[in-house]
Design a protein around this motif. Sequence first.
Motif, mmCIF file in Angstrom:
data_model
loop_
_atom_site.group_PDB
_atom_site.id
_atom_site.type_symbol
_atom_site.label_atom_id
_atom_site.label_comp_id
_atom_site.label_asym_id
_atom_site.label_seq_id
_atom_site.Cartn_x
_atom_site.Cartn_y
_atom_site.Cartn_z
ATOM 1 N N ILE A 158 31.833 47.115 41.159
ATOM 2 C CA ILE A 158 32.692 47.900 42.061
ATOM 3 C C ILE A 158 33.362 47.013 43.109
ATOM 4 C CG2 ILE A 158 32.709 49.728 43.796
ATOM 5 C CD1 ILE A 158 30.379 51.029 42.253
ATOM 6 N N PHE A 159 32.536 46.265 43.877
ATOM 7 C CA PHE A 159 33.071 45.562 45.051
ATOM 8 C C PHE A 159 33.661 44.191 44.725
ATOM 9 C CE2 PHE A 159 30.006 48.532 46.884
ATOM 10 C CZ PHE A 159 30.782 49.100 47.882
ATOM 11 N N GLN A 162 36.339 45.390 40.631
ATOM 12 C CA GLN A 162 37.334 46.442 40.794
ATOM 13 C C GLN A 162 38.107 46.314 42.106
ATOM 14 O OE1 GLN A 162 38.209 48.650 38.522
ATOM 15 N NE2 GLN A 162 36.664 48.032 37.018
ATOM 16 N N LEU A 163 37.385 46.262 43.237
ATOM 17 C CA LEU A 163 38.032 46.232 44.552
ATOM 18 C C LEU A 163 38.369 44.814 45.015
ATOM 19 C CD1 LEU A 163 35.836 48.916 46.383
ATOM 20 C CD2 LEU A 163 38.065 49.226 45.293
ATOM 21 N N GLU A 164 37.661 43.817 44.478
ATOM 22 C CA GLU A 164 37.873 42.421 44.854
ATOM 23 C C GLU A 164 37.702 42.187 46.356
ATOM 24 O OE1 GLU A 164 41.626 41.110 43.380
ATOM 25 O OE2 GLU A 164 41.075 41.365 41.259
ATOM 26 N N TRP A 165 36.716 42.860 46.940
ATOM 27 C CA TRP A 165 36.438 42.711 48.366
ATOM 28 C C TRP A 165 35.452 41.575 48.653
ATOM 29 C CZ3 TRP A 165 35.567 48.503 50.141
ATOM 30 C CH2 TRP A 165 36.810 49.163 50.113
#
Length: 325
Positions: A158-159, A162-165
């Motif tokens: 997810i992080f 997908q979000l590349e945070w």
Amino acid sequence: MRLLRGIVTKLAGIVLAILVIATINFTLVHSAPGDPASVMAGQSGATDEKFLEELRAEYGLDKPFMVQLGTYLKKVVTLDLGYSYRQRRPVNELILDRLGPTLLLTLSAFFLSLIGGVVFGTLAGLRHGKWSDLAISLVALLLYATPVFWLGLMLVLIFSIQLEWLPAFGYVDMRASSFGRLEYAWDVLRHLFLPAITLGAIYMAVYTRLMRASLIEVAAEDHVKTARAKGLGEGAILRGHMLRNAALPVVTFAGLQVGALVGGAVVVETVFSWPGLGRLTFDAVTARDYPVLLGIFLVMSVLVIVVNILTDLLQRLIDPRIAVR
């Protein structure tokens, strides 16, 4: 003199516990199937019996078990943890290189889970029976039932993907050598976030449910009802009469869970390629590097003992009556 005797007795008990732990670890590790000499010989491409005998003699593996144990305990007393078969380096150096990242991850997860558990457990206990209480309890139950490795992989998906945070793996960026101090610290913090959440989530769930139950029980006690009858505000009652009593079982249980937390770091460090003792343990197991395994087990045992001592001090800070008993 009474205080001095108490300190000496405590230190003697700690030393004795460490020696007993070292003896048990040595016995268990050497009882496991497999021969380190065979592994080393296989890595070097030589498997003849003469070469195996030379390797066993070089590392003292041909001596009787009790002789090996006595030699190991003498080294432990002098803080010498031995020499790595595989990496050809003193075990002390290997552990010191990896100890910092493991302490950072473990302590971050410990305080994150403890503080988060107290906060969310307090919110659930104060809102007992309402939708917010049900929501917090449900999330805590789901976190408790989730395997650590699966949670870590989902957070990466997810992080990171997908979000590349946040970064998915490692301790620092490959360009970290050119960073300033603040930039380096921020990069380590970004890499730490997902492993710390993964490792601390299950324990946060446990502490949340324990804090909730403890706060509900304390809220029904007579001294809380008396304080409310005297007209004290709910905030003053919570701070002065409820939180300390309710948090004491949580702190006690957290101290007992430190060993499991350190053990869980092995899985988390493997999932996130975190360069700590967990990864070193995994590599040592596959290579049957006994000195490294024994050194890691001993250091982790000492860390658990130290954290339990700190937990005792924290208990006395929360409830001064404990120091009187």
